[in-house]
Design a protein around this motif. Structure first.
Motif, PDB file in Angstrom:
ATOM      1  N   ASP A  86      44.627  13.075  23.567  1.00 32.23           N
ATOM      2  CA  ASP A  86      43.584  12.125  23.976  1.00 32.23           C
ATOM      3  C   ASP A  86      42.464  12.871  24.698  1.00 32.23           C
ATOM      4  O   ASP A  86      42.547  14.088  24.931  1.00 32.23           O
ATOM      5  CB  ASP A  86      44.162  11.009  24.861  1.00 32.23           C
ATOM      6  CG  ASP A  86      44.912  11.531  26.081  1.00 32.23           C
ATOM      7  OD1 ASP A  86      44.495  12.574  26.636  1.00 32.23           O
ATOM      8  OD2 ASP A  86      45.910  10.904  26.480  1.00 32.23           O
TER       9      ASP A  86
ATOM     10  N   ARG B 196      45.294  14.947  16.526  1.00 35.68           N
ATOM     11  CA  ARG B 196      46.084  13.866  17.154  1.00 35.68           C
ATOM     12  C   ARG B 196      45.200  12.787  17.771  1.00 35.68           C
ATOM     13  O   ARG B 196      45.702  11.699  18.089  1.00 35.68           O
ATOM     14  CB  ARG B 196      47.018  14.448  18.211  1.00 35.68           C
ATOM     15  CG  ARG B 196      48.094  15.382  17.643  1.00 35.68           C
ATOM     16  CD  ARG B 196      48.944  15.982  18.747  1.00 35.68           C
ATOM     17  NE  ARG B 196      49.753  14.961  19.421  1.00 35.68           N
ATOM     18  CZ  ARG B 196      50.136  15.032  20.693  1.00 35.68           C
ATOM     19  NH1 ARG B 196      49.739  16.065  21.460  1.00 35.68           N
ATOM     20  NH2 ARG B 196      50.884  14.084  21.214  1.00 35.68           N
TER      21      ARG B 196
ATOM     22  N   ASN C 238      43.370  10.395  16.698  1.00 34.38           N
ATOM     23  CA  ASN C 238      43.104   9.767  15.397  1.00 34.38           C
ATOM     24  C   ASN C 238      43.108   8.247  15.443  1.00 34.38           C
ATOM     25  O   ASN C 238      43.360   7.589  14.442  1.00 34.38           O
ATOM     26  CB  ASN C 238      44.130  10.260  14.370  1.00 34.38           C
ATOM     27  CG  ASN C 238      45.561   9.951  14.782  1.00 34.38           C
ATOM     28  OD1 ASN C 238      45.802   9.278  15.783  1.00 34.38           O
ATOM     29  ND2 ASN C 238      46.510  10.457  14.024  1.00 34.38           N
ATOM     30  N   ARG C 239      42.787   7.683  16.600  1.00 35.91           N
ATOM     31  CA  ARG C 239      42.821   6.230  16.741  1.00 35.91           C
ATOM     32  C   ARG C 239      41.450   5.605  16.483  1.00 35.91           C
ATOM     33  O   ARG C 239      40.427   6.169  16.859  1.00 35.91           O
ATOM     34  CB  ARG C 239      43.308   5.838  18.143  1.00 35.91           C
ATOM     35  CG  ARG C 239      44.778   6.142  18.392  1.00 35.91           C
ATOM     36  CD  ARG C 239      45.149   6.038  19.863  1.00 35.91           C
ATOM     37  NE  ARG C 239      44.617   7.166  20.627  1.00 35.91           N
ATOM     38  CZ  ARG C 239      45.235   8.340  20.757  1.00 35.91           C
ATOM     39  NH1 ARG C 239      46.401   8.542  20.156  1.00 35.91           N
ATOM     40  NH2 ARG C 239      44.701   9.314  21.464  1.00 35.91           N
TER      41      ARG C 239
ATOM     42  N   ARG D 200      39.458   2.896  17.927  1.00 34.14           N
ATOM     43  CA  ARG D 200      39.541   2.170  19.192  1.00 34.14           C
ATOM     44  C   ARG D 200      39.024   0.743  19.090  1.00 34.14           C
ATOM     45  O   ARG D 200      39.499  -0.156  19.783  1.00 34.14           O
ATOM     46  CB  ARG D 200      38.749   2.913  20.272  1.00 34.14           C
ATOM     47  CG  ARG D 200      39.282   4.293  20.606  1.00 34.14           C
ATOM     48  CD  ARG D 200      38.461   4.923  21.727  1.00 34.14           C
ATOM     49  NE  ARG D 200      38.868   6.299  22.006  1.00 34.14           N
ATOM     50  CZ  ARG D 200      38.256   7.069  22.900  1.00 34.14           C
ATOM     51  NH1 ARG D 200      37.204   6.600  23.581  1.00 34.14           N
ATOM     52  NH2 ARG D 200      38.669   8.309  23.100  1.00 34.14           N
TER      53      ARG D 200
ATOM     54  N   ALA E 179      35.654   5.244  16.831  1.00 30.37           N
ATOM     55  CA  ALA E 179      36.802   5.995  16.342  1.00 30.37           C
ATOM     56  C   ALA E 179      36.844   7.362  16.999  1.00 30.37           C
ATOM     57  O   ALA E 179      35.822   7.901  17.425  1.00 30.37           O
ATOM     58  CB  ALA E 179      36.728   6.149  14.821  1.00 30.37           C
ATOM     59  N   GLU E 180      38.049   7.921  17.053  1.00 28.83           N
ATOM     60  CA  GLU E 180      38.235   9.227  17.673  1.00 28.83           C
ATOM     61  C   GLU E 180      37.984  10.354  16.680  1.00 28.83           C
ATOM     62  O   GLU E 180      37.999  10.153  15.462  1.00 28.83           O
ATOM     63  CB  GLU E 180      39.638   9.318  18.268  1.00 28.83           C
ATOM     64  CG  GLU E 180      39.829   8.364  19.437  1.00 28.83           C
ATOM     65  CD  GLU E 180      41.213   8.433  20.066  1.00 28.83           C
ATOM     66  OE1 GLU E 180      41.341   7.956  21.209  1.00 28.83           O
ATOM     67  OE2 GLU E 180      42.152   8.948  19.417  1.00 28.83           O
TER      68      GLU E 180
ATOM     69  N   CYS F  68      40.087  11.162  13.402  1.00 29.99           N
ATOM     70  CA  CYS F  68      40.228  10.203  12.309  1.00 29.99           C
ATOM     71  C   CYS F  68      39.813  10.841  10.991  1.00 29.99           C
ATOM     72  O   CYS F  68      38.723  11.415  10.884  1.00 29.99           O
ATOM     73  CB  CYS F  68      39.363   8.968  12.561  1.00 29.99           C
ATOM     74  SG  CYS F  68      40.035   7.830  13.773  1.00 29.99           S
TER      75      CYS F  68
ATOM     76  N   ASP G  21      40.319   7.346   5.954  1.00 32.55           N
ATOM     77  CA  ASP G  21      40.965   6.275   6.727  1.00 32.55           C
ATOM     78  C   ASP G  21      39.919   5.400   7.406  1.00 32.55           C
ATOM     79  O   ASP G  21      40.081   4.179   7.507  1.00 32.55           O
ATOM     80  CB  ASP G  21      41.907   6.868   7.776  1.00 32.55           C
ATOM     81  CG  ASP G  21      43.109   7.582   7.161  1.00 32.55           C
ATOM     82  OD1 ASP G  21      43.402   7.327   5.965  1.00 32.55           O
ATOM     83  OD2 ASP G  21      43.745   8.375   7.867  1.00 32.55           O
TER      84      ASP G  21
END
Length: 472
Positions: free
Chosen positions: A49, A95, A97-98, A100, A111-112, A115, A119
């Motif tokens: 994160d 990692r 890869n969310r 938000r 998005a992080e 990603c 996707d």
């Protein structure tokens, strides 16, 4: 603090499983896309994160250890290569890869950096929205890398480059501070637009960890056509006619030489020639609209008819199905694969003003023929935005190593003509470490000095992706 103590501190922060130091464990990350450079990170770090990224940056800054941000590792200019004996840490963001937030009413998604682009496209589609950044590597490339390199792709004509799709950013600065600029505003006239410092900066000023992006209405009608033309000049004239004839609904306008079809047949085993007879050049045209129905197809049919009648087009085919559309695009998308199959080509990524594309191609092809008889130029690319991949295949009788020894001279011929035409030596791939010296040679001195001053201001210790973009 010793490197071992530093890595121990980082392992406490992100977990020992995400601090890789064994050569075999690092190998998938320490590889350059075209296999022409070796990468030598002292460790590969995989934070989860933004807080972990910030903590790593603070520790690395205090210890003077270089950090090299990495996304999907699909770049082709050495942007994530770790130089030997520098002790650099490769900071892989996969990692993070969310997604938000996705607000369909706002037409935004946050998005992080980790990603995967495909996707992100699928998430937008699930919300009946559209994220238009589209690249050949979209199944593996990641958002942070797309933004750090200001990626282009096939839809730049309609939607712009990556930077044009960004409303806000979250960035970890070299000292570990976090700038939260994740605004969703289309209008914010409160001073400097800081996000543009980091877009296209290739991780040399900070680490993009998240972004708020623009979404668009999902296309309901897509029409795709392949058109045979006599020359790049005819293609450029056709571009203007097609933009007018379709109400400026063009989303893609790609130029290809006959080599795209012959090479696919001879090197890839794909014998697919959609038109009745061969043509020197081809245009792949696509029109998209948020409104379904016959109107868009009628506009494209009328545009193609007018082009044939006026002599700009020699022949054309309009896709009748999704499968035919896929096969037409396969011709264009096969060109990088053909380049690999040739096993010996010089690749460039240049842009010139659209109106100068014909003169540029005419002059550079003549200059290359004078330099080395038998060279096989196969320029192709995004004519709609002036970006041409002016690639040159080795003479059939010359071996790869002998040919690649001439690569610097061939590139210099192309870049000299690019400069004469008022163009750029990097349209969408970035600078990385491959083009640092060339950019320093060709860039306006005042512009280059401003870039160096910005680097010195934000990253005085020089730990952020050293040796990339600038020689600092």
């Amino acid at each position: 603090m010793s490197p071992a103590d530093l890595l121990a501190r980082i392992a406490d922060l992100i977990g020992p499983a995400h601090v890789l130091t064994d050569a075999a464990d690092m190998a998938p990350f320490a590889v350059e896309q075209r296999r022409r450079q070796a990468s030598h990170p002292a460790a590969v770090l995989r934070p989860a994160d933004t807080a972990q990224v910030a903590a790593i940056a603070a520790l690395a800054s205090a210890a003077g250890v270089p950090l090299i941000p990495q996304g999907g590792n699909t770049g082709v200019v050495g942007g994530t290569v770790a130089a030997a004996d520098k002790g650099a840490f490769l900071l892989n963001l996969g990692r993070l890869n969310r997604i938000r937030d996705l607000d369909a009413a706002d037409y935004t998604v946050t998005a992080e950096a980790g990603c995967i682009l495909a996707d992100l496209q699928q998430a937008a589609q699930a919300a009946d929205r559209y994220f238009p950044l589209s690249l050949g590597s979209e199944g593996t490339c990641q958002l942070g890398g797309n933004l750090s390199s200001n990626a282009g792709g096939i839809l730049t004509l309609r939607y712009g480059n990556a930077r044009d799709l960004v409303l806000g950013l979250e960035v970890v600065l070299p000292d570990g501070q976090v700038w939260n600029g994740l605004r969703r505003l289309r209008k914010d006239n409160t001073g400097y637009d800081l996000k543009h410092l980091f877009l296209g900066a290739e991780g040399t000023l900070g680490i993009i960890t998240a972004a708020t992006l623009k979404l668009f209405p999902r296309p309901r009608q897509v029409e795709t056509a392949l058109i045979g033309v006599a020359s790049p000049a005819a293609a450029v004239a056709l571009l203007a006619q097609a933009r007018a004839g379709t109400g400026d609904l063009l989303s893609a306008f790609e130029l290809m030489p006959r080599f795209a079809i012959d090479g696919a047949r001879d090197l890839l085993g794909r014998d697919h020639d959609p038109l009745a007879s061969p043509h020197p050049w081809y245009v792949l045209l696509e029109v998209a609209s948020g409104i379904a129905g016959p109107l868009v197809r009628q506009m494209v049919e009328s545009t193609l008819s007018d082009a044939v009648e006026s002599g700009l087009a020699q022949d054309a085919v309009l896709a009748e199905s999704g499968e035919q559309r896929r096969r037409l695009w396969q011709i264009r998308e096969g060109l990088p694969e053909i380049g690999r199959a040739i096993d010996g080509a010089v690749h460039t990524d240049i842009s010139v003003p659209i109106s100068r594309i014909p003169d540029f191609l005419d002059r550079v092809i003549l200059a290359l023929a004078d330099f080395m008889p038998g060279l096989r130029p196969y320029p192709f690319g995004h004519v709609g935005d002036g970006n041409i991949h002016c690639n040159i295949a080795r003479p059939e009788a010359m071996d790869k190593a002998s040919f690649l020894a001439h690569a610097p001279a061939i590139t210099a011929i192309i870049h000299a003509e690019v400069t004469r035409q008022g163009g750029s030596i990097s349209a969408e791939h970035g600078i990385g470490n491959l083009k640092v010296a060339e950019m320093a040679r060709l860039k306006d001195p005042v512009e280059l000095a401003l870039m160096q001053q910005m680097k010195a201001l934000l990253d005085p210790a020089g730990i952020m992706n050293p040796g990339k973009l600038l020689s600092l």
